[in-house]
Design an enzyme around this catalytic site. Structure first.
Site, short mmCIF file in Angstrom:
data_model
loop_
_atom_site.label_atom_id
_atom_site.label_comp_id
_atom_site.label_asym_id
_atom_site.label_seq_id
_atom_site.Cartn_x
_atom_site.Cartn_y
_atom_site.Cartn_z
N THR A 49 0.82 -1.23 0.00
CA THR A 49 0.00 0.00 0.00
C THR A 49 0.85 1.27 0.00
O THR A 49 1.44 1.60 -1.00
CB THR A 49 -1.02 -0.04 1.17
OG1 THR A 49 -0.37 -0.29 2.40
CG2 THR A 49 -2.05 -1.12 0.93
N LYS A 50 0.97 1.94 1.12
CA LYS A 50 1.61 3.26 1.09
C LYS A 50 3.09 3.21 0.70
O LYS A 50 3.67 4.23 0.36
CB LYS A 50 1.44 3.98 2.42
CG LYS A 50 2.08 3.31 3.59
CD LYS A 50 1.98 4.16 4.86
CE LYS A 50 0.60 4.75 5.00
NZ LYS A 50 0.50 5.85 5.90
N TYR A 84 5.45 -5.30 -4.49
CA TYR A 84 5.55 -4.06 -3.72
C TYR A 84 6.86 -3.32 -3.96
O TYR A 84 6.97 -2.12 -3.72
CB TYR A 84 5.42 -4.32 -2.21
CG TYR A 84 4.14 -4.97 -1.76
CD1 TYR A 84 2.99 -4.93 -2.53
CD2 TYR A 84 4.08 -5.63 -0.53
CE1 TYR A 84 1.82 -5.54 -2.10
CE2 TYR A 84 2.92 -6.24 -0.10
CZ TYR A 84 1.79 -6.19 -0.88
OH TYR A 84 0.64 -6.81 -0.45
N HIS A 139 -0.23 -14.33 -5.23
CA HIS A 139 -0.81 -13.03 -4.85
C HIS A 139 -2.27 -12.85 -5.30
O HIS A 139 -3.04 -12.14 -4.67
CB HIS A 139 0.06 -11.91 -5.44
CG HIS A 139 -0.02 -10.60 -4.74
ND1 HIS A 139 1.05 -9.78 -4.56
CD2 HIS A 139 -1.05 -9.96 -4.16
CE1 HIS A 139 0.67 -8.70 -3.92
NE2 HIS A 139 -0.60 -8.78 -3.65
N GLN A 195 -5.19 -14.78 1.89
CA GLN A 195 -5.15 -13.38 2.35
C GLN A 195 -6.12 -12.57 1.49
O GLN A 195 -5.97 -12.52 0.27
CB GLN A 195 -3.73 -12.82 2.22
CG GLN A 195 -3.62 -11.40 2.76
CD GLN A 195 -2.23 -10.79 2.59
OE1 GLN A 195 -2.02 -9.94 1.73
NE2 GLN A 195 -1.29 -11.22 3.42
N ARG A 277 0.68 4.81 16.19
CA ARG A 277 -0.33 3.85 15.69
C ARG A 277 0.26 2.44 15.59
O ARG A 277 -0.44 1.46 15.82
CB ARG A 277 -0.85 4.29 14.33
CG ARG A 277 -1.83 5.43 14.42
CD ARG A 277 -2.30 5.82 13.04
NE ARG A 277 -3.34 6.83 13.09
CZ ARG A 277 -3.79 7.47 12.03
NH1 ARG A 277 -3.29 7.19 10.83
NH2 ARG A 277 -4.74 8.36 12.14
N1 LIG Z 1 -2.84 -9.36 -0.95
C1 LIG Z 1 -3.20 -8.20 -1.47
O1 LIG Z 1 -3.70 -8.11 -2.62
C2 LIG Z 1 -3.01 -6.96 -0.66
C3 LIG Z 1 -2.24 -7.00 0.48
N2 LIG Z 1 -2.03 -5.87 1.25
C4 LIG Z 1 -1.14 -5.98 2.43
O2 LIG Z 1 -1.85 -5.55 3.58
C5 LIG Z 1 -1.12 -4.49 4.22
C6 LIG Z 1 -2.07 -3.61 4.96
O3 LIG Z 1 -2.93 -2.90 4.07
P1 LIG Z 1 -3.43 -1.42 4.41
O4 LIG Z 1 -4.54 -1.10 3.50
O5 LIG Z 1 -2.26 -0.50 4.40
O6 LIG Z 1 -3.91 -1.63 5.92
P2 LIG Z 1 -4.66 -0.84 7.05
O7 LIG Z 1 -6.11 -0.99 6.87
O8 LIG Z 1 -4.07 -1.29 8.32
O9 LIG Z 1 -4.20 0.69 6.86
C7 LIG Z 1 -4.85 1.61 6.05
C8 LIG Z 1 -4.40 3.02 6.45
O10 LIG Z 1 -4.93 3.33 7.73
C9 LIG Z 1 -4.03 4.15 8.45
N3 LIG Z 1 -4.05 3.70 9.87
C10 LIG Z 1 -3.28 2.76 10.46
N4 LIG Z 1 -3.60 2.63 11.76
C11 LIG Z 1 -4.62 3.50 11.98
C12 LIG Z 1 -5.38 3.81 13.13
N5 LIG Z 1 -5.15 3.20 14.28
N6 LIG Z 1 -6.34 4.76 13.01
C13 LIG Z 1 -6.58 5.37 11.83
N7 LIG Z 1 -5.88 5.12 10.71
C14 LIG Z 1 -4.91 4.18 10.79
C15 LIG Z 1 -2.66 3.99 7.84
O11 LIG Z 1 -2.08 5.27 7.58
P3 LIG Z 1 -1.05 6.01 8.59
O12 LIG Z 1 0.34 5.69 8.14
O13 LIG Z 1 -1.39 7.45 8.38
O14 LIG Z 1 -1.31 5.55 9.98
C16 LIG Z 1 -2.89 3.17 6.57
O15 LIG Z 1 -2.39 3.79 5.44
C17 LIG Z 1 -0.32 -3.85 3.09
O16 LIG Z 1 0.78 -3.10 3.54
C18 LIG Z 1 0.11 -5.08 2.33
O17 LIG Z 1 1.20 -5.70 2.97
C19 LIG Z 1 -2.66 -4.69 0.92
C20 LIG Z 1 -3.44 -4.59 -0.21
C21 LIG Z 1 -3.65 -5.70 -1.11
#
Ligand SMILES: NC(=O)C1=CN([C@@H]2O[C@H](COP(=O)(O)OP(=O)(O)OC[C@H]3O[C@@H](n4cnc5c(N)ncnc54)[C@H](OP(=O)(O)O)[C@@H]3O)[C@@H](O)[C@H]2O)C=CC1
Length: 316
Positions: A49-50, A84, A139, A195, A277
């Protein structure tokens, strides 16, 4: 450009819209055990993601620092993927953390290089500076002999061989539907993990997937578990319920949602660049939602549909 999009993996379209893993216990301190006997640390720390930077081989120090920070605050499960572009950063972070390899659970995923899983794994291991992966996932199911020169069944057989050679401890898939999983149901090696995108606003990435996996002993991992907290989804029907529970337990919204995911019998994979966080998202042990509260989140979440990834592949 949004993550995954460059490879056509992500649609940016944002539409409103029985626990039984191998030995997934039903208590609050739930553990998830894989066929190899390994226990999966919960939650996982994502590096996609980010931080996605596919095609850019230069080291992004921000990603190394974020993973080192995650390991230092206590995460012991790192989620990576070939696509990634963060595998070298994961390797460096593990080295810099000083934490022994055998105390960290490392996941890799294969897709763009799916035509040659053996070469893809070798490359991943080299970039991560590791001898083995704890978990290796296909994936996504969106390939076939025509598009990539390999079928799901053929790719699975090669992953099974690599597992037999000790280069991977457990093997699984990601973004698979029931029909995709059915194709592997008679394979010699069982699918250990699927996943999927999972959160209160997306309780079934594809029809019946959660129930199917839990009935068939396939451990589920939830990516984007905090989807309801991203700006595009905020303010929906879940918010009052989560805020009420956050006040009751003295926790924040993220902790309530991650706990709900775990109590649904699913391993959350979460990401944050913010150390505070990273800490709170890991601090989930000292409270338990009641079964009524889990149900309340199920019901409030069901009133809205929100999907962030692969939306062009799934309807809706
Ligand atoms: N298999 C697949 O196809 C996929 C796998 N993934 C995997 O899953 C991982 C997680 O996905 P992601 O969507 O980032 O997960 P999350 O739902 O955990 O995070 C989404 C966003 O929420 C913010 N966040 C985190 N903690 C909090 C909190 N406590 N309160 C409010 N906002 C919060 C974060 O930004 P901030 O930095 O500002 O806290 C983050 O960018 C990825 O990094 C990847 O490894 C993801 C997508 C597809």
């Amino acid at each position: 450009m949004p993550i995954y999009r460059r490879l056509g993996f992500l649609s940016s379209q944002l539409t409103p819209s029985s626990l039984r893993s191998f030995s997934c216990s039903s208590s609050a301190a739930m553990t998830f055990t894989l066929p190899s006997g390994a226990t999966v640390p919960v939650p996982g720390f994502g590096t996609g993601t980010k931080w996605y930077k596919s095609g850019d081989a230069s080291i992004d120090r921000k990603v190394v620092d974020a993973v080192v920070s995650g390991l230092k605050v206590g995460y012991r499960h790192i989620d990576g993927a070939e696509v990634y572009g963060t595998e070298a950063e994961i390797g460096l972070a593990i080295k810099e953390s000083g934490i022994p390899r055998d105390q960290i659970f490392v996941t890799g995923k294969i897709l763009p290089k799916i035509a040659n899983p053996r070469a893809a794994l070798e490359e991943t291991l080299k970039l991560m500076q590791l001898d083995y992966l704890d978990l290796y996932l296909i994936h996504a199911p969106f390939f076939d002999v025509k598009s990539r020169g390999i079928s799901i069944e053929m790719a699975w057989d090669i992953l099974s061989e690599l597992k037999g050679e000790g280069k991977i401890r457990d093997i699984g898939v990601s973004n698979f539907s029931v029909a995709d999983l059915e194709r592997l149901k008679d394979a010699k090696e069982k699918v250990a993990v699927n996943q999927i995108e999972f959160n209160p606003y997306l309780q079934n990435q594809t029809p019946g997937i959660v129930d199917y996996c839990q009935k068939n002993g396939i451990i589920l991992e939830a990516y984007t578990p905090l989807g309801p907290l991203v700006p595009a989804a905020k303010g929906g029907p879940l918010e009052p319920v989560v805020n009420k529970l956050a006040a009751k337990y003295g926790r924040d919204a993220g902790q309530i949602i991650l706990k709900w995911v775990i109590q649904r019998g699913i391993i959350p994979i979460t990401t944050s660049a913010k150390v505070e966080r990273q800490k709170t998202n890991l601090d989930l042990d000292d409270f338990t939602l009641t079964s009524e509260e889990v149900k309340e989140i199920d019901e409030a979440g069901s009133k809205k549909h929100f999907r962030l990834y692969w939306a062009d592949k799934y309807i809706p």
